[in-house]
Design a protein around this motif. Structure first.
Motif, mmCIF file in Angstrom:
data_model
loop_
_atom_site.group_PDB
_atom_site.id
_atom_site.type_symbol
_atom_site.label_atom_id
_atom_site.label_comp_id
_atom_site.label_asym_id
_atom_site.label_seq_id
_atom_site.Cartn_x
_atom_site.Cartn_y
_atom_site.Cartn_z
ATOM 1 N N ILE C 69 0.866 -1.119 0.039
ATOM 2 C CA ILE C 69 0.006 -0.032 -0.088
ATOM 3 C C ILE C 69 0.830 1.207 -0.001
ATOM 4 C CG2 ILE C 69 -1.659 1.356 1.279
ATOM 5 C CD1 ILE C 69 -2.868 -1.328 2.345
ATOM 6 N N GLU C 70 0.590 2.116 -0.941
ATOM 7 C CA GLU C 70 1.593 3.339 -0.947
ATOM 8 C C GLU C 70 0.815 4.454 -0.456
ATOM 9 O OE1 GLU C 70 1.904 5.347 -4.713
ATOM 10 O OE2 GLU C 70 3.920 4.698 -4.585
ATOM 11 N N LEU C 71 1.462 5.314 0.393
ATOM 12 C CA LEU C 71 1.000 6.444 1.249
ATOM 13 C C LEU C 71 1.541 7.567 0.634
ATOM 14 C CD1 LEU C 71 0.856 5.422 4.800
ATOM 15 C CD2 LEU C 71 -1.122 5.417 3.305
ATOM 16 N N ILE C 72 0.844 8.516 0.235
ATOM 17 C CA ILE C 72 1.525 9.786 0.006
ATOM 18 C C ILE C 72 1.137 10.970 0.738
ATOM 19 C CG2 ILE C 72 1.882 11.363 -2.195
ATOM 20 C CD1 ILE C 72 0.890 9.213 -3.956
ATOM 21 N N TYR C 73 2.136 11.712 1.376
ATOM 22 C CA TYR C 73 1.934 12.765 2.106
ATOM 23 C C TYR C 73 2.314 13.983 1.486
ATOM 24 C CZ TYR C 73 2.151 9.382 6.055
ATOM 25 O OH TYR C 73 1.938 8.522 6.819
ATOM 26 N N ASN C 74 1.081 14.872 1.259
ATOM 27 C CA ASN C 74 1.125 16.176 0.362
ATOM 28 C C ASN C 74 1.714 17.167 1.290
ATOM 29 O OD1 ASN C 74 -1.191 14.427 -0.636
ATOM 30 N ND2 ASN C 74 0.186 15.114 -2.321
ATOM 31 N N LEU C 75 2.540 17.977 1.198
ATOM 32 C CA LEU C 75 3.146 18.933 2.167
ATOM 33 C C LEU C 75 3.351 20.159 1.274
ATOM 34 C CD1 LEU C 75 5.673 16.864 4.061
ATOM 35 C CD2 LEU C 75 3.511 17.325 4.983
ATOM 36 N N SER C 76 2.878 21.439 1.899
ATOM 37 C CA SER C 76 3.365 22.608 1.249
ATOM 38 C C SER C 76 3.532 23.589 2.388
ATOM 39 C CB SER C 76 2.280 23.133 0.452
ATOM 40 O OG SER C 76 0.928 23.033 1.005
ATOM 41 N N PRO C 77 4.384 24.842 2.129
ATOM 42 C CA PRO C 77 4.724 25.684 3.060
ATOM 43 C C PRO C 77 3.579 26.705 3.393
ATOM 44 C CG PRO C 77 5.747 26.323 1.096
ATOM 45 C CD PRO C 77 4.955 24.989 0.764
ATOM 46 N N LEU C 78 4.004 27.595 4.307
ATOM 47 C CA LEU C 78 3.043 28.665 4.638
ATOM 48 C C LEU C 78 2.346 29.176 3.350
ATOM 49 C CD1 LEU C 78 1.851 30.507 6.657
ATOM 50 C CD2 LEU C 78 3.585 31.835 6.510
ATOM 51 N N ASN C 79 3.188 29.579 2.358
ATOM 52 C CA ASN C 79 2.725 30.335 1.144
ATOM 53 C C ASN C 79 2.188 29.563 0.020
ATOM 54 O OD1 ASN C 79 4.970 29.210 -0.329
ATOM 55 N ND2 ASN C 79 6.141 31.044 -0.243
ATOM 56 N N ARG C 80 2.355 28.100 0.334
ATOM 57 C CA ARG C 80 1.416 27.196 -0.598
ATOM 58 C C ARG C 80 2.031 27.050 -1.961
ATOM 59 N NH1 ARG C 80 -3.404 26.832 2.986
ATOM 60 N NH2 ARG C 80 -2.348 27.116 5.046
#
Lengths: 141, 391, 153
Positions: C69-80
């Motif tokens: 099972i593949e998990l993808i964590y989508n992260l972005s900074p404050l300014n997105r």
């Protein structure tokens, strides 16, 4: 006494509205029927908050598994005589949600339905037409 | 004294769709909130895997009827990224116009719903009457009031003819004047201010930690809007403002939405000015190449996210959708703590969710560590005894 | 705030965690998929959070790949402005992975959703209860797994 009751029902059926797992488009169109442009209140129809006060149950949405027992309970809490309007294609037959595992299909799988109103979403004019036909049906007995 | 838990679940006069909140109360003050979702869960992500790429547009449109246009836009943007194609210039402007019309309708709807939650039904009637202008414009362009189904993979399917443009501009002028009036109502009416100012406060730090999105975050002074941060279509060619307020309360969220409605009108005018004649879609092959992509758009409620994976077949391998309301729910639980039961409708409405209510009562005695429930019959018998009506 | 260069971040990650960054692939101009070993998930997220302010988690996407099972964590900074999608794989038979709620409190509902629909267990999650499936849904049946077939009438 019976004719007074019948007269009051025909003059102003009170509705209870319930959403059973829909996308919300039919819900806002049913609410738009209450807003000034379509104004269903001129028929004496009021939107009520409790099943105990309602004559007509307007249901939208393809019934999700989680909500089905609640729908049945709401229907049982309404006093007789009661009528059910299935508003929208999803309430009629499940609509666009074929193949979705949490959807049972139309609401007639859970409670008996008096009137089906198709549309995706249902138009406010169609809802008014459904209520007018219901009143006519009540008048004719 | 024991705290008690009151579930407010799928059928309720105050709310229009399905969540269940378990409020843990100390008297009238909310101490904690637990969520139980699932009443609106339809299994759409699995359903997408059974449908072809084009059929997926129609299912994604019906995830949320109010913000259906951002859903189809995001899905089409993701699939077009898989194909590696760019849609024609006119299609990009048309997408902007229909997205902003959808945002205006959603925000006006919300102002009306806020009025209804606060018991101010007159505001609801006035706003929904004016909102009908937007529905008429959408119907003129596409034939359907609520779900225009305008996006397709490769562009859009309906065009705005030169005859429609003066009608659109006239209605936008009307809407601008009415929105300015509603802004003055929200700013000046003492009852609205009493129910919304300093109610449901979400500090900037909490908004950032709990990853709030959309107007909920922008009212807590978080400067984020996908149209500015990660522009799609031609938002980077249009001059408009990112609206933030620093009051962090329900009033701030209302003002952000009203000001955004005014900005939307401005955006549509610029898009109509800049749009040039040309094709509105390109043809694509039936099956996209193998790959995986992400796409984000700014829905009226916040950042909408799609992850799409293709394995070269007729149907997608995986479509993952994250709607903005889910992102705002942890913030909602935080916002409710410390306020009264009477504030619940206003605070819950302020994140602009979609939902309804019902059910039984659970008692908790934290001192003894006991938990017990009453069945419906037990509750009924208790109330009869209490009121002396006889069991 | 300046926008970060995606390639720069990926190269920096590869220097900080040698041999543990398995692969990376650009996804448009402002997004990248980075595949990492599941053992360093917490360290990578903490590194990205502290060094590049990637504190906003958009969602956790889970996909059943058949063998894992593949998990993808989508992260972005404050300014997105950018999106760093961190991919990890967990085994299908023993799908355990440490929860990231202590680092990113906003992930609390996303982990519950993946647990509900795919059966992944996030060790250390404060309340890994059912989120969206109905109460009477059978235990151990995960609808988003590929072996769950839906009947189409």
């Amino acid at each position: 006494m019976v004719s007074i009751l019948a007269w009051s029902r025909i003059r102003s059926p009170w509705i209870l509205y319930m959403c059973t797992g829909a996308c919300n488009a039919c819900d806002i169109e049913v609410l738009a029927a209450l807003a000034p442009k379509y104004d269903v209140e001129r028929f004496g129809i009021l939107l009520k908050g409790s099943p105990r006060h309602a004559d007509v149950l307007v249901v939208t949405g393809a019934v999700s598994r989680q909500v089905a027992p609640r729908l049945k309970r709401i229907y049982e809490q309404m006093p007789d005589p009661k009528f059910v309007i299935a508003a929208g294609t999803c309430a009629t037959s499940g609509g666009v949600y074929w193949g979705c595992y949490n959807v049972l299909g139309g609401i007639d799988k859970v409670i008996p339905v008096t009137m089906y109103v198709p549309g995706c979403p249902v138009r406010p004019e169609a809802v008014i037409d459904a209520v007018a036909k219901l009143i006519a049906k009540l008048k004719s007995g | 004294m024991s705290l008690y838990q009151v579930p407010i679940g799928p059928q309720h006069p105050a709310i229009k769709e399905g969540f269940q909140y378990n409020f843990i109360l100390d008297g009238e003050v909310i101490v904690d909130v637990k969520l139980r979702l699932g009443f609106m869960h339809r299994g759409i992500e699995k359903g997408m895997e059974l449908r072809t790429w084009t059929q997926g547009i129609f299912l994604s449109e019906r995830i949320c009827g109010i913000c259906n246009v951002p859903h189809t836009t995001c899905y089409c943007l993701a699939v077009e990224k898989l194909y590696g194609i760019d849609v024609p210039e006119r299609a990009k402007y048309l997408r902007i116009i229909i997205n902003e019309l959808n945002r205006i309708h959603s925000h006006l709807l919300w102002i009306g719903v806020l009025g209804m939650e606060l018991g101010f039904h007159t505001l609801f009637m006035y706003v929904w009457r004016d909102r009908e202008r937007v529905m008429d414009l959408v119907e003129m362009i596409s034939g359907n009031r609520v779900t225009p189904s305008m996006n397709c993979i490769g562009g859009v399917v309906y065009d705005i003819t030169p005859e429609m443009i003066p009608i659109i501009r006239r209605n936008l002028d009307y809407l601008e004047e009415r929105t300015k009036y509603y802004k003055s109502v929200l700013e000046e009416d003492p009852s609205i201010r009493a129910r919304t100012v300093d109610v449901g406060v979400l500090s900037t730090d909490k908004a950032l930690d709990l990853c709030a999105v959309g107007p909920t975050a922008r009212a807590s002074n978080v400067k984020s809007d996908v149209r500015f941060d990660d522009p799609y279509t031609f938002y980077d060619m249009i001059d408009f403002n990112l609206i933030t307020y620093d009051t962090c309360d329900v009033w701030g969220r209302a003002m952000v939405r009203v000001d955004e409605t005014l900005e939307c009108i401005n955006v549509i005018r610029q898009a109509l000015d800049k749009m040039r004649p040309g094709p509105i879609n390109v043809k694509v092959k039936r099956i996209p190449p193998v790959g995986e992509v992400t796409a984000r758009v700014e829905a009226p409620r916040g950042e909408l996210f799609y992850y799409v994976k293709s394995d070269g077949k007729e149907t997608p391998y995986r479509v993952k959708i994250r709607t903005p309301t889910l992102a705002n729910l942890p913030s909602l639980c935080e916002m409710l703590k410390g306020y009264y039961i009477a504030d619940i409708p206003a605070i819950v409405a302020s994140i602009d969710p979609c939902y309804c209510c019902t059910e039984r009562v659970i008692f908790i005695d934290p001192n003894k560590g006991k938990k017990w429930t009453w069945s419906y019959d037990e509750l009924r018998n208790y109330s009869r005894k209490y009121y002396g009506v006889g069991v | 705030m300046s926008t970060f260069n995606i390639e720069f971040i990926v190269k920096d990650l590869m220097n900080a965690f040698p041999n543990k960054i398995l692969d990376y692939k650009l996804d448009g101009a402002r997004s990248v998929f980075v595949s990492i070993d599941a053992s360093i998930l917490h360290d990578v997220i903490r590194y990205l959070k502290d060094r590049y302010d990637l504190k906003h988690i958009t969602t956790i996407s889970g996909t059943d790949l058949g063998d894992s099972i593949e998990l993808i964590y989508n992260l972005s900074p404050l300014n997105r402005r950018i999106l760093v999608n961190v991919k990890v794989k967990v085994s299908r038979d023993n799908p355990h992975i440490p929860s990231v709620v202590s680092l990113l409190p906003g992930a609390v509902l996303y982990e519950r959703e993946v647990h509900d629909l795919l059966g992944v267990v996030f060790d250390g999650h404060p309340s890994l209860e059912r989120l969206i499936l109905p109460d009477d849904w059978p235990e151990g049946v995960y609808p988003l797994r590929k072996d769950y077939k839906v009947e189409v009438k």
